[in-house]
Motif scaffolding. Structure first.
Motif, PDB file in Angstrom:
ATOM      1  N   PRO A 217      33.858  53.252  36.436  1.00  0.00           N
ATOM      2  CA  PRO A 217      35.391  52.677  35.893  1.00  0.00           C
ATOM      3  C   PRO A 217      34.326  51.870  35.119  1.00  0.00           C
ATOM      4  O   PRO A 217      34.840  51.569  34.154  1.00  0.00           O
ATOM      5  CB  PRO A 217      36.134  52.113  37.060  1.00  0.00           C
ATOM      6  CG  PRO A 217      35.475  53.396  38.177  1.00  0.00           C
ATOM      7  CD  PRO A 217      34.314  53.313  38.210  1.00  0.00           C
ATOM      8  N   ASN A 218      34.572  50.647  34.997  1.00  0.00           N
ATOM      9  CA  ASN A 218      33.271  49.262  34.899  1.00  0.00           C
ATOM     10  C   ASN A 218      32.418  50.317  33.758  1.00  0.00           C
ATOM     11  O   ASN A 218      33.206  49.605  32.471  1.00  0.00           O
ATOM     12  CB  ASN A 218      32.702  49.286  35.391  1.00  0.00           C
ATOM     13  CG  ASN A 218      30.844  49.411  35.976  1.00  0.00           C
ATOM     14  OD1 ASN A 218      31.459  50.328  35.997  1.00  0.00           O
ATOM     15  ND2 ASN A 218      29.890  48.678  35.952  1.00  0.00           N
ATOM     16  N   ARG A 220      32.998  53.007  32.025  1.00  0.00           N
ATOM     17  CA  ARG A 220      34.137  53.900  31.366  1.00  0.00           C
ATOM     18  C   ARG A 220      34.844  53.170  30.332  1.00  0.00           C
ATOM     19  O   ARG A 220      35.078  52.905  28.963  1.00  0.00           O
ATOM     20  CB  ARG A 220      35.213  54.376  32.131  1.00  0.00           C
ATOM     21  CG  ARG A 220      35.930  55.551  31.472  1.00  0.00           C
ATOM     22  CD  ARG A 220      37.290  56.042  32.394  1.00  0.00           C
ATOM     23  NE  ARG A 220      37.951  56.897  31.486  1.00  0.00           N
ATOM     24  CZ  ARG A 220      37.637  58.385  30.763  1.00  0.00           C
ATOM     25  NH1 ARG A 220      36.813  58.293  30.287  1.00  0.00           N
ATOM     26  NH2 ARG A 220      39.088  58.524  29.949  1.00  0.00           N
ATOM     27  N   LEU A 221      35.252  51.827  30.924  1.00  0.00           N
ATOM     28  CA  LEU A 221      36.075  50.438  30.486  1.00  0.00           C
ATOM     29  C   LEU A 221      34.823  50.217  29.082  1.00  0.00           C
ATOM     30  O   LEU A 221      35.213  49.950  28.124  1.00  0.00           O
ATOM     31  CB  LEU A 221      36.101  49.495  31.408  1.00  0.00           C
ATOM     32  CG  LEU A 221      37.202  48.451  30.457  1.00  0.00           C
ATOM     33  CD1 LEU A 221      38.101  48.807  30.360  1.00  0.00           C
ATOM     34  CD2 LEU A 221      37.612  47.685  32.059  1.00  0.00           C
ATOM     35  N   HIS A 222      34.118  50.150  29.561  1.00  0.00           N
ATOM     36  CA  HIS A 222      33.201  49.818  28.569  1.00  0.00           C
ATOM     37  C   HIS A 222      32.927  50.446  27.738  1.00  0.00           C
ATOM     38  O   HIS A 222      32.499  49.864  26.548  1.00  0.00           O
ATOM     39  CB  HIS A 222      31.703  48.934  29.484  1.00  0.00           C
ATOM     40  CG  HIS A 222      30.570  48.559  28.190  1.00  0.00           C
ATOM     41  ND1 HIS A 222      29.597  49.123  27.700  1.00  0.00           N
ATOM     42  CD2 HIS A 222      30.565  47.144  28.021  1.00  0.00           C
ATOM     43  CE1 HIS A 222      28.705  47.958  26.838  1.00  0.00           C
ATOM     44  NE2 HIS A 222      29.405  47.680  26.498  1.00  0.00           N
ATOM     45  N   LEU A 225      35.937  49.812  24.852  1.00  0.00           N
ATOM     46  CA  LEU A 225      36.142  48.546  24.669  1.00  0.00           C
ATOM     47  C   LEU A 225      35.148  48.457  23.757  1.00  0.00           C
ATOM     48  O   LEU A 225      34.912  48.072  22.346  1.00  0.00           O
ATOM     49  CB  LEU A 225      35.268  47.193  25.698  1.00  0.00           C
ATOM     50  CG  LEU A 225      36.866  47.183  26.942  1.00  0.00           C
ATOM     51  CD1 LEU A 225      36.741  46.554  27.782  1.00  0.00           C
ATOM     52  CD2 LEU A 225      38.100  46.644  26.227  1.00  0.00           C
ATOM     53  N   ALA A 242      42.430  51.718  26.841  1.00  0.00           N
ATOM     54  CA  ALA A 242      41.982  50.185  28.114  1.00  0.00           C
ATOM     55  C   ALA A 242      42.797  49.816  28.893  1.00  0.00           C
ATOM     56  O   ALA A 242      42.900  50.189  29.832  1.00  0.00           O
ATOM     57  CB  ALA A 242      40.745  49.585  27.226  1.00  0.00           C
ATOM     58  N   CYS A 243      43.722  49.097  28.108  1.00  0.00           N
ATOM     59  CA  CYS A 243      45.696  48.042  29.306  1.00  0.00           C
ATOM     60  C   CYS A 243      45.784  49.114  30.148  1.00  0.00           C
ATOM     61  O   CYS A 243      45.924  49.278  31.053  1.00  0.00           O
ATOM     62  CB  CYS A 243      46.138  47.586  27.497  1.00  0.00           C
ATOM     63  SG  CYS A 243      45.415  45.933  27.178  1.00  0.00           S
ATOM     64  N   GLU A 245      44.622  51.534  31.007  1.00  0.00           N
ATOM     65  CA  GLU A 245      43.981  52.702  31.971  1.00  0.00           C
ATOM     66  C   GLU A 245      43.071  51.926  32.471  1.00  0.00           C
ATOM     67  O   GLU A 245      43.266  52.028  34.345  1.00  0.00           O
ATOM     68  CB  GLU A 245      43.087  53.697  31.681  1.00  0.00           C
ATOM     69  CG  GLU A 245      42.278  54.610  32.609  1.00  0.00           C
ATOM     70  CD  GLU A 245      41.763  55.614  31.546  1.00  0.00           C
ATOM     71  OE1 GLU A 245      40.275  55.860  32.155  1.00  0.00           O
ATOM     72  OE2 GLU A 245      41.529  55.760  30.551  1.00  0.00           O
ATOM     73  N   PHE A 246      43.516  50.392  32.538  1.00  0.00           N
ATOM     74  CA  PHE A 246      42.945  49.390  33.427  1.00  0.00           C
ATOM     75  C   PHE A 246      43.667  48.214  33.124  1.00  0.00           C
ATOM     76  O   PHE A 246      42.659  46.962  32.702  1.00  0.00           O
ATOM     77  CB  PHE A 246      40.861  49.252  32.911  1.00  0.00           C
ATOM     78  CG  PHE A 246      40.106  50.194  33.388  1.00  0.00           C
ATOM     79  CD1 PHE A 246      39.567  50.776  34.259  1.00  0.00           C
ATOM     80  CD2 PHE A 246      39.963  51.365  31.953  1.00  0.00           C
ATOM     81  CE1 PHE A 246      38.471  51.676  34.891  1.00  0.00           C
ATOM     82  CE2 PHE A 246      39.282  52.387  32.133  1.00  0.00           C
ATOM     83  CZ  PHE A 246      38.525  52.314  32.809  1.00  0.00           C
ATOM     84  N   ARG A 249      41.977  44.744  34.809  1.00  0.00           N
ATOM     85  CA  ARG A 249      40.725  44.053  33.883  1.00  0.00           C
ATOM     86  C   ARG A 249      41.272  42.807  32.759  1.00  0.00           C
ATOM     87  O   ARG A 249      42.117  43.242  31.990  1.00  0.00           O
ATOM     88  CB  ARG A 249      39.724  45.224  33.510  1.00  0.00           C
ATOM     89  CG  ARG A 249      39.351  46.196  34.539  1.00  0.00           C
ATOM     90  CD  ARG A 249      38.683  44.992  35.821  1.00  0.00           C
ATOM     91  NE  ARG A 249      36.872  44.929  34.759  1.00  0.00           N
ATOM     92  CZ  ARG A 249      35.491  44.788  34.796  1.00  0.00           C
ATOM     93  NH1 ARG A 249      35.681  45.709  36.031  1.00  0.00           N
ATOM     94  NH2 ARG A 249      34.892  44.508  34.539  1.00  0.00           N
ATOM     95  N   PRO A 252      40.474  44.326  28.809  1.00  0.00           N
ATOM     96  CA  PRO A 252      40.885  44.382  27.386  1.00  0.00           C
ATOM     97  C   PRO A 252      42.646  44.016  26.439  1.00  0.00           C
ATOM     98  O   PRO A 252      42.404  43.352  25.768  1.00  0.00           O
ATOM     99  CB  PRO A 252      40.384  46.580  27.897  1.00  0.00           C
ATOM    100  CG  PRO A 252      41.475  45.727  28.779  1.00  0.00           C
ATOM    101  CD  PRO A 252      40.184  44.692  29.489  1.00  0.00           C
TER     102      PRO A 252
END
Length: 363
Positions: A217-218, A220-222, A225, A242-243, A245-246, A249, A252
């Motif tokens: 997941p980290n 994918r988020l990266h 971004l 991103a907001c 889906e995550f 965190r 985002p």
């Protein structure tokens, strides 16, 4: 304890001191042109000179592993720009007695005293026989037979300057992808290396490709971004995705807040900053943005609140930043401006987790 090395003279003494609890220290030098080899031998480290041409990290580490004495029980692979935390040996002995064949530890990066450290779980500790290193770069331990894996509180502190150049990584990552084309983590790492080398168009394509694969997941988020920076025509769409889906965190939300601030959209900027500040559980991974857990969201909220004429909130966020960075010139300037605008107003104790208006709907 064993390592591969090349021109690491400046870090050698620290590495030897941190490894003093080990029964055996060995370095496989891959072609130093400084005094790394002679100095290591003078410090009592068994040092071999090897050649790996063309160079790849897995072959170098396997060559080093093959040079270790047969009677070794547990091996610890720690590079010369890393040091083990104190008290590591009892944890290894306990894991060995329980039959562990591989022990996981945590690498910690401290880029600056003002930033939170970054962390990543690694497999650097293993039994002498039954493992091989695999992959030209970002190599991993692969068991030859069965394995019993344990976690441990052992930390490895990474001390190299983050600005240090790694010119060979890009070619090695391309080779790694050719060998393992379905590896999502390698796809993300290649895209990120391309970005750092300035190949933005290829990097954007790489991040999109990584998003079609299975990745942690980290990462994918990266990827999302990074695409918000590289795909400028769709920056807002990437950040909103991103907001969504995550949502837990900060990264985002902070980037979305900054985007709105830069566009003079004060309420959405403050709403996104407040959403970031409402997240209090910091992630424990190597891709966490240290600035998101610093003053970034309060800076945005302070500036947006001032532009909105909401001086209580502006004072509140300025005070939060000054609690940790009292000499910050931007915040000092903002505080002086606020005092001129509203010198008689009391600072109220408002919690940033509860926004003064229903602003999130604006996003």
């Amino acid at each position: 304890m064993y390592a591969i090395a090349k021109n690491d003279l400046g870090q050698l003494g620290r590495w030897v001191a941190a490894a003093s609890e080990a029964d055996f220290l060995m370095i496989a030098d891959t072609g130093s042109t400084d005094e790394t080899v002679s100095r290591a031998r003078n410090l009592g480290v068994v040092t071999h000179e090897i050649r790996v041409d063309p160079f790849r990290f897995d072959q170098a580490r396997n060559r080093a592993l093959d040079l270790l004495p047969e009677e070794i029980d547990l091996c610890v692979s720690v590079d010369l720009d890393e040091v083990l935390s104190s008290g590591w040996r009892p944890h290894l002995e306990a894991a060995w007695l329980r039959g562990a064949t591989k022990v996981l530890s945590t690498v910690v990066w401290h880029w600056s005293p003002e930033q939170r450290p970054l962390r990543s779980t690694v497999d650097r500790i293993h039994v002498r026989h039954g493992y091989r290193w695999e992959s030209p770069v970002h190599e991993r331990l692969i068991p030859v037979g069965t394995e019993q894996m344990e976690t441990s509180p052992i930390e490895i502190c990474h001390l190299r300057d983050p600005a240090d150049q790694r010119p060979q990584y890009l070619g090695l990552l391309r080779l790694a992808i050719a060998e393992r084309p379905s590896d999502g983590r390698l796809a993300h790492m290649l895209a990120n290396e391309l970005r750092m080398c300035g190949f933005d168009q290829e990097a954007a394509s790489g991040f999109r490709h990584a998003l079609t694969m299975t990745t942690p997941p980290n990462e994918r988020l990266h990827s999302m971004l990074m695409l918000s920076y590289l795909d400028v025509a769709h920056t807002r769409e990437w950040l909103l995705a991103a907001c969504a889906e995550f949502p837990d965190r900060r990264e985002p939300w902070c980037q979305l807040a900054q985007l709105h601030l830069d566009g003079a959209q004060w309420r959405p900027a403050r709403a996104a900053a407040h959403a970031a500040l409402a997240i209090t559980d910091a992630p424990d991974d190597y891709l966490a943005n240290v600035f998101a857990w610093g003053s970034w969201p309060d800076r945005v909220a302070a500036r947006a609140s001032m532009e909105l004429g909401d001086y209580d909130w502006a004072h509140h966020h300025v005070r939060r930043v000054r609690d940790t960075r009292p000499s910050d010139p931007e915040i000092i300037e903002l505080a002086e401006l606020l005092n001129r605008l509203d010198s008689t107003r009391a600072i109220t104790a408002v919690e940033p987790a509860s926004a003064p208006h229903d602003e999130l709907r604006l996003l």
